[in-house]
Design a protein around this motif. Structure first.
Motif, PDB file in Angstrom:
ATOM      1  N   VAL A 177       0.835  -1.202   0.000  1.00 35.22           N
ATOM      2  CA  VAL A 177       0.000   0.000   0.000  1.00 35.22           C
ATOM      3  C   VAL A 177       0.869   1.250   0.000  1.00 35.22           C
ATOM      4  O   VAL A 177       0.634   2.197  -0.763  1.00 35.22           O
ATOM      5  N   ILE A 178       1.903   1.271   0.858  1.00 37.17           N
ATOM      6  CA  ILE A 178       2.779   2.445   0.950  1.00 37.17           C
ATOM      7  C   ILE A 178       3.475   2.703  -0.381  1.00 37.17           C
ATOM      8  O   ILE A 178       3.497   3.837  -0.888  1.00 37.17           O
ATOM      9  N   GLN A 179       4.036   1.650  -0.985  1.00 39.34           N
ATOM     10  CA  GLN A 179       4.770   1.828  -2.239  1.00 39.34           C
ATOM     11  C   GLN A 179       3.854   2.247  -3.381  1.00 39.34           C
ATOM     12  O   GLN A 179       4.217   3.095  -4.200  1.00 39.34           O
ATOM     13  N   GLN A 180       2.659   1.679  -3.424  1.00 48.56           N
ATOM     14  CA  GLN A 180       1.710   2.070  -4.460  1.00 48.56           C
ATOM     15  C   GLN A 180       1.305   3.533  -4.300  1.00 48.56           C
ATOM     16  O   GLN A 180       1.235   4.290  -5.274  1.00 48.56           O
ATOM     17  N   ARG A 181       1.058   3.945  -3.053  1.00 45.14           N
ATOM     18  CA  ARG A 181       0.661   5.335  -2.800  1.00 45.14           C
ATOM     19  C   ARG A 181       1.793   6.291  -3.160  1.00 45.14           C
ATOM     20  O   ARG A 181       1.570   7.359  -3.724  1.00 45.14           O
ATOM     21  N   ARG A 182       3.036   5.878  -2.868  1.00 48.79           N
ATOM     22  CA  ARG A 182       4.171   6.736  -3.194  1.00 48.79           C
ATOM     23  C   ARG A 182       4.359   6.831  -4.720  1.00 48.79           C
ATOM     24  O   ARG A 182       4.670   7.901  -5.252  1.00 48.79           O
ATOM     25  N   ARG A 183       4.140   5.721  -5.431  1.00 42.94           N
ATOM     26  CA  ARG A 183       4.224   5.759  -6.900  1.00 42.94           C
ATOM     27  C   ARG A 183       3.164   6.692  -7.477  1.00 42.94           C
ATOM     28  O   ARG A 183       3.416   7.421  -8.441  1.00 42.94           O
ATOM     29  N   THR A 184       1.991   6.681  -6.876  1.00 42.25           N
ATOM     30  CA  THR A 184       0.927   7.576  -7.328  1.00 42.25           C
ATOM     31  C   THR A 184       1.341   9.029  -7.153  1.00 42.25           C
ATOM     32  O   THR A 184       1.094   9.879  -8.022  1.00 42.25           O
ATOM     33  N   LEU A 185       1.996   9.304  -6.027  1.00 41.41           N
ATOM     34  CA  LEU A 185       2.482  10.668  -5.769  1.00 41.41           C
ATOM     35  C   LEU A 185       3.457  11.108  -6.855  1.00 41.41           C
ATOM     36  O   LEU A 185       3.371  12.221  -7.384  1.00 41.41           O
ATOM     37  N   ILE A 186       4.398  10.215  -7.177  1.00 40.28           N
ATOM     38  CA  ILE A 186       5.429  10.551  -8.160  1.00 40.28           C
ATOM     39  C   ILE A 186       4.797  10.775  -9.533  1.00 40.28           C
ATOM     40  O   ILE A 186       5.095  11.748 -10.230  1.00 40.28           O
ATOM     41  N   SER A 187       3.889   9.884  -9.909  1.00 40.76           N
ATOM     42  CA  SER A 187       3.297   9.972 -11.246  1.00 40.76           C
ATOM     43  C   SER A 187       2.408  11.207 -11.394  1.00 40.76           C
ATOM     44  O   SER A 187       2.299  11.770 -12.484  1.00 40.76           O
TER      45      SER A 187
END
Length: 321
Positions: free
Chosen positions: A65-75
């Motif tokens: 969940v954390i990594q997916q949320r962080r990827r969303t932030l970057i994108s």
């Protein structure tokens, strides 16, 4: 508040089904633990695992969940995504941690966020389940207090459609809150804590606890100290009547510990207990289970009941609307 209400609705719908022919005999600890886990997953991760419906615990997805949320932030570009969520008031716990920075502007690492989320997750659902289960047990044994709580809730929610709790309602349930506190006194979910002595501690009798020692502090025994509590084994909610001045030390009642290392989730937990208890009493009469012997306390990481905590539930209405 809406998440707590929705999670309680799911649990109550199960209870209505079980009690469709009159009353149901239920291990409330098991059901409430799933309900509290459901609430936490939604509040922390905005994640609906259907853990109450499917009856399966989902604990091992934090990193993803954390990594997916962080990827969303970057994108989506820097923190614009989170700022938009903040403005819309749809932040969850992970969002708050991703936004957090220290005084030097440094963000939390994935490991830091996982540690915070796990603390909230694992400390925050079984402890609340323990607290709520023992509250229902005490109110089942004291129907006069249960009925007074119910009348308080009915009066508060009589003009609410749907029957949901609002934040401002919490201060309008003084007797229900007194009953919660008295149950937390007799059955604190976390019954003992450890503290490291950073300096020598002089005790009232002149003895000294040396610096560097660990001290085991029994919250359970503090809450039943006969020199502080009159008839300490008796369930008496009026001990916590806000209209009566209290002469006891503020450290005589510490269900969430005390000091700089007290429970980070105590407001969250108290709010959840108030909401779920209010809606439960609005929809069900809670009765002792005569088929079961008096429950034996089972101190593990939290205070459980040996063999579960079994009560009978009688529906008072058609259930959640």
């Amino acid at each position: 508040m809406k998440i707590f209400s929705k999670s309680a609705d799911i649990m109550h719908a199960k209870w209505q089904h079980l009690a469709s022919e009159g009353s149901a005999r239920v291990n409330v600890f098991e059901h409430i633990s799933l309900m509290a886990l459901d609430s936490l997953q939604k509040c922390i991760f905005s994640f609906d695992s259907d853990c109450q419906a499917a009856c399966r615990l989902v604990h091992d997805f934090t990193d993803a969940v954390i990594q997916q949320r962080r990827r969303t932030l970057i994108s989506q570009g820097s923190h614009d995504f989170l700022k938009a969520k903040a403005k819309a008031k749809t932040l969850d716990f992970i969002d708050v941690l991703l936004l957090a920075k220290d005084k030097d502007g440094k963000e939390l690492s994935d490991e830091d966020i996982r540690a915070e989320a796990d603390t909230f997750m694992f400390e925050g659902h079984d402890t609340t389940a323990s607290g709520l289960s023992w509250i229902l047990y005490n109110l089942a044994r004291h129907p006069e207090y249960q009925e007074r709580c119910r009348q308080e809730v009915q009066e508060l929610l009589k003009d609410h459609e749907p029957k949901e709790m609002e934040w401002d309602d919490l201060t309008k349930l003084p007797f229900l809150t007194m009953c919660i506190k008295e149950s937390l006194r007799l059955y604190p979910p976390v019954f003992g804590i450890l503290r490291y002595c950073a300096q020598e501690i002089l005790l009232p009798d002149g003895r000294v606890v040396p610096k560097g020692n660990f001290c085991a502090i029994s919250i359970f025994e503090i809450h039943r100290n006969p020199s502080v509590w009159l008839d300490p084994e008796v369930y008496n909610p009026f001990r916590f009547d806000p209209k009566i001045p209290q002469k006891r030390s503020p450290l005589a009642f510490i269900p969430f510990s005390a000091g700089p290392r007290n429970c980070i989730g105590q407001t969250f937990a108290m709010t959840e207990m108030q909401v779920v208890l209010a809606l439960t009493l609005l929809r069900f009469r809670i009765l002792p289970d005569d088929a079961e012997p008096e429950p034996r306390r089972k101190p593990e990481l939290i205070l459980r009941a040996e063999g579960g905590l079994w009560l009978r539930l009688e529906p008072l209405s058609a259930g959640p609307q």
